[in-house]
Design a protein around this motif. Structure first.
Motif, PDB file in Angstrom:
ATOM      1  N   GLY A 195       0.800  -1.227   0.000  1.00  9.60           N
ATOM      2  CA  GLY A 195       0.000   0.000   0.000  1.00  9.60           C
ATOM      3  C   GLY A 195       0.827   1.270   0.000  1.00  9.60           C
ATOM      4  O   GLY A 195       1.824   1.388  -0.737  1.00  9.60           O
ATOM      5  N   PRO A 196       0.472   2.237   0.828  1.00  5.69           N
ATOM      6  CA  PRO A 196       1.155   3.536   0.821  1.00  5.69           C
ATOM      7  C   PRO A 196       2.617   3.462   1.262  1.00  5.69           C
ATOM      8  O   PRO A 196       3.369   4.402   1.031  1.00  5.69           O
ATOM      9  CB  PRO A 196       0.333   4.374   1.810  1.00  5.69           C
ATOM     10  N   ARG A 197       3.023   2.347   1.872  1.00  8.33           N
ATOM     11  CA  ARG A 197       4.416   2.236   2.293  1.00  8.33           C
ATOM     12  C   ARG A 197       5.379   2.075   1.119  1.00  8.33           C
ATOM     13  O   ARG A 197       6.596   2.206   1.271  1.00  8.33           O
ATOM     14  CB  ARG A 197       4.586   1.068   3.267  1.00  8.33           C
ATOM     15  N   LEU A 198       4.857   1.772  -0.065  1.00  5.79           N
ATOM     16  CA  LEU A 198       5.723   1.624  -1.238  1.00  5.79           C
ATOM     17  C   LEU A 198       6.569   2.871  -1.472  1.00  5.79           C
ATOM     18  O   LEU A 198       7.737   2.779  -1.849  1.00  5.79           O
ATOM     19  CB  LEU A 198       4.882   1.320  -2.483  1.00  5.79           C
ATOM     20  N   ALA A 199       5.988   4.027  -1.257  1.00  2.00           N
ATOM     21  CA  ALA A 199       6.724   5.281  -1.498  1.00  2.00           C
ATOM     22  C   ALA A 199       7.888   5.452  -0.539  1.00  2.00           C
ATOM     23  O   ALA A 199       8.810   6.232  -0.802  1.00  2.00           O
ATOM     24  CB  ALA A 199       5.766   6.470  -1.390  1.00  2.00           C
ATOM     25  N   GLY A 200       7.866   4.726   0.580  1.00  2.03           N
ATOM     26  CA  GLY A 200       8.933   4.863   1.559  1.00  2.03           C
ATOM     27  C   GLY A 200      10.081   3.897   1.377  1.00  2.03           C
ATOM     28  O   GLY A 200      11.084   3.972   2.102  1.00  2.03           O
ATOM     29  N   VAL A 201       9.969   2.975   0.431  1.00  2.00           N
ATOM     30  CA  VAL A 201      11.041   2.005   0.203  1.00  2.00           C
ATOM     31  C   VAL A 201      12.247   2.708  -0.404  1.00  2.00           C
ATOM     32  O   VAL A 201      12.114   3.459  -1.379  1.00  2.00           O
ATOM     33  CB  VAL A 201      10.560   0.866  -0.715  1.00  2.00           C
ATOM     34  N   ARG A 202      13.410   2.485   0.164  1.00  2.00           N
ATOM     35  CA  ARG A 202      14.644   3.074  -0.366  1.00  2.00           C
ATOM     36  C   ARG A 202      15.584   2.012  -0.946  1.00  2.00           C
ATOM     37  O   ARG A 202      16.502   2.331  -1.683  1.00  2.00           O
ATOM     38  CB  ARG A 202      15.371   3.849   0.739  1.00  2.00           C
ATOM     39  N   ALA A 203      15.360   0.761  -0.608  1.00  2.00           N
ATOM     40  CA  ALA A 203      16.223  -0.310  -1.106  1.00  2.00           C
ATOM     41  C   ALA A 203      15.940  -0.577  -2.580  1.00  2.00           C
ATOM     42  O   ALA A 203      14.777  -0.659  -2.989  1.00  2.00           O
ATOM     43  CB  ALA A 203      15.983  -1.582  -0.301  1.00  2.00           C
ATOM     44  N   PRO A 204      16.964  -0.698  -3.406  1.00  2.00           N
ATOM     45  CA  PRO A 204      16.748  -1.047  -4.819  1.00  2.00           C
ATOM     46  C   PRO A 204      15.904  -2.310  -4.936  1.00  2.00           C
ATOM     47  O   PRO A 204      16.181  -3.315  -4.278  1.00  2.00           O
ATOM     48  CB  PRO A 204      18.171  -1.269  -5.338  1.00  2.00           C
ATOM     49  N   THR A 205      14.883  -2.248  -5.770  1.00  2.00           N
ATOM     50  CA  THR A 205      13.864  -3.302  -5.798  1.00  2.00           C
ATOM     51  C   THR A 205      13.700  -3.871  -7.196  1.00  2.00           C
ATOM     52  O   THR A 205      13.544  -3.120  -8.166  1.00  2.00           O
ATOM     53  CB  THR A 205      12.514  -2.752  -5.301  1.00  2.00           C
TER      54      THR A 205
END
Length: 462
Positions: free
Chosen positions: A373-383
């Protein structure tokens, strides 16, 4: 009646019945392809070497399903004299059929062993394992070939087989079978998951077994152990493996209630281990929690458990300095990205606690990143998002989720693969993509392969 979850589960159950062979001079021989995952579990439990026994039937030219003999490696040939006499097959016809089948046999051996030598059976116990038998014809030939190759004793072990075949089985000194129905319609009916085993899965299992035996014989001391991790007042089971010189460790977040015994994730873990990466396969739910479907889809709870396992790694002497990556499958991908976001933002997952450790890379296989959900925008690790080309619904969900990411990311589509990557070669391709991603982003600080996230390409592979 379903008896086994999958081939790995069948192998573990079968191994319990074969404990009496521990310490004896046993070679475990899997019948390719489906018998090898079962045999791998048996070999690991018995601390025995694992190999395949490759055989080819010699069919009567005008009735190929009728076996007039069989061939194995090193020019082993077993002939069925009554059939030869009845069908009056000439020596020339026999030679022609054998030439064709010998070429097929050599091809299979080359694919499965990739240069590894056959394990010598001379004077040893040959434990032949398959995922089940119906008529038993292939298993009978394998028993004969094993004896021709020098085995002093031949044991056939299978999870399931019909009573008439099991109770009257020539060629084996012993037969061990867990479930013996009076009538067997299909072996696959006794498995929840009876998806095909690929050639690449077979070679990975054989390579892993060879490495295990190397560690046993040379006593390298590489940590490879079962662990228990405290989280939320419960203890989660896990399996930690750290190849010598590992620079990073990848935590596996299984999806839809799968456990650390998931055959697909174990396959991917073996590929990472062979590349020098550590892996932690863990259960995000306890056995008591697994039947609760609400917990299976509680992404916050699963993310919190993943964060707890990450913190635990930070307390262990052999893992606390290693870079951490997450590998998520299905719903586990949502949990992995949720936990990665909270680690980057220093916020909590579920109970208000972050991992306390920076997550350096995330890979999703057939995942549901949208569940973060909205936490996607907070991911900093290369995915890296890996999706099957034929998994159209999940592919679209991954495209939408990637648009919300603000980290370096790629979407890799494996042509022809469906959700479980059951098609030949597709799981191997996904594992190779994951391996390369983790090797790049879990490289030691200051190494030539390390770059800042800003310096990396962020375009899709589509």
């Amino acid at each position: 009646m379903v008896v086994f979850t999958d081939r790995a589960d069948a192998g573990r159950q079968l191994a319990e019945q074969l404990e009496y062979l521990r310490g004896q001079d046993v070679v475990v021989l899997g019948l390719p392809r489906g018998g090898v995952p079962v045999a791998a579990e048996v070999a690991e439990t018995l601390d025995a070497p694992l190999d395949v026994i490759v055989v080819r039937k010699l069919g009567v030219p005008y009735q190929p399903e009728l076996a007039m003999g069989a061939i194995g490696e090193h020019d082993v040939r077993v002939l069925n004299t009554p059939v030869l006499n009845l069908t009056r097959v000439t020596d020339e016809e026999l030679a022609d059929v054998e030439a064709v089948e010998r070429a097929q046999l050599h091809d299979r051996v080359a694919r499965f062993r990739k240069g590894r030598q056959r394990v010598d059976l001379t004077g040893r116990i040959a434990l032949i394992v398959d995922d089940g038998i119906a008529t038993g014809s292939t298993a009978r030939v394998a028993c004969l070939v094993a004896r021709q190759l020098g085995a002093k004793k031949v044991i056939l072990a299978v999870p399931v087989g019909p009573a008439d075949t099991i109770h009257h089985f020539p060629g084996a000194d012993e037969v061990v079978c867990l479930y013996v129905p009076a009538q067997l319609i299909a072996v696959g009916n006794h498995y929840y998951d009876f998806s095909p085993t690929s050639d690449s899965e077979v070679t990975v299992l054989l390579d892993a077994a060879a490495e295990r035996m190397r560690r046993i014989t040379t006593d390298t001391g590489d940590p490879d152990r079962e662990v228990e991790i405290p989280a939320d007042g419960v203890h989660l089971g896990g399996h930690l493996r750290l190849p010598a010189g590992a620079t990073g460790v990848v935590l596996f977040a299984h999806g839809s209630g799968s456990s650390r015994y998931s055959p697909r994730n174990r396959f991917v873990a073996e590929v990472l281990n062979r590349a020098g990466l550590g892996t932690l396969l863990l259960d995000l739910l306890t056995p008591e929690e697994e039947p609760d479907r609400a917990k299976v889809f509680d992404i916050g709870l699963l993310a919190n458990r993943l964060a707890a396992a990450t913190r635990w790694l930070g307390t262990q002497p052999d893992t606390r300095t290693l870079r951490v990556g997450y590998f998520g499958a299905s719903t586990g991908a949502g949990a992995a990205l949720w936990a990665a976001a909270d680690a980057a933002l220093g916020t909590g997952t579920g109970t208000g606690t972050s991992t306390g450790t920076q997550v350096s890379a995330v890979v999703s296989r057939g995942g549901r990143p949208d569940l973060a959900g909205p936490r996607l925008a907070g991911v900093r690790a290369p995915t890296l998002l890996i999706v099957g080309g034929a998994d159209t619904l999940v592919l679209e969900l991954n495209r939408q989720a990637r648009a919300l990411l603000r980290c370096p990311s790629e979407l890799a589509v494996v042509p022809g693969a469906t959700h479980l990557f059951e098609e030949r070669g597709t799981l191997g391709e996904a594992a190779a993509l994951a391996r390369d991603w983790f090797l790049e982003y879990l490289a030691p600080a200051g190494s030539e392969t390390e770059q800042s996230p800003e310096a990396r390409a962020t375009g899709s592979t589509e």
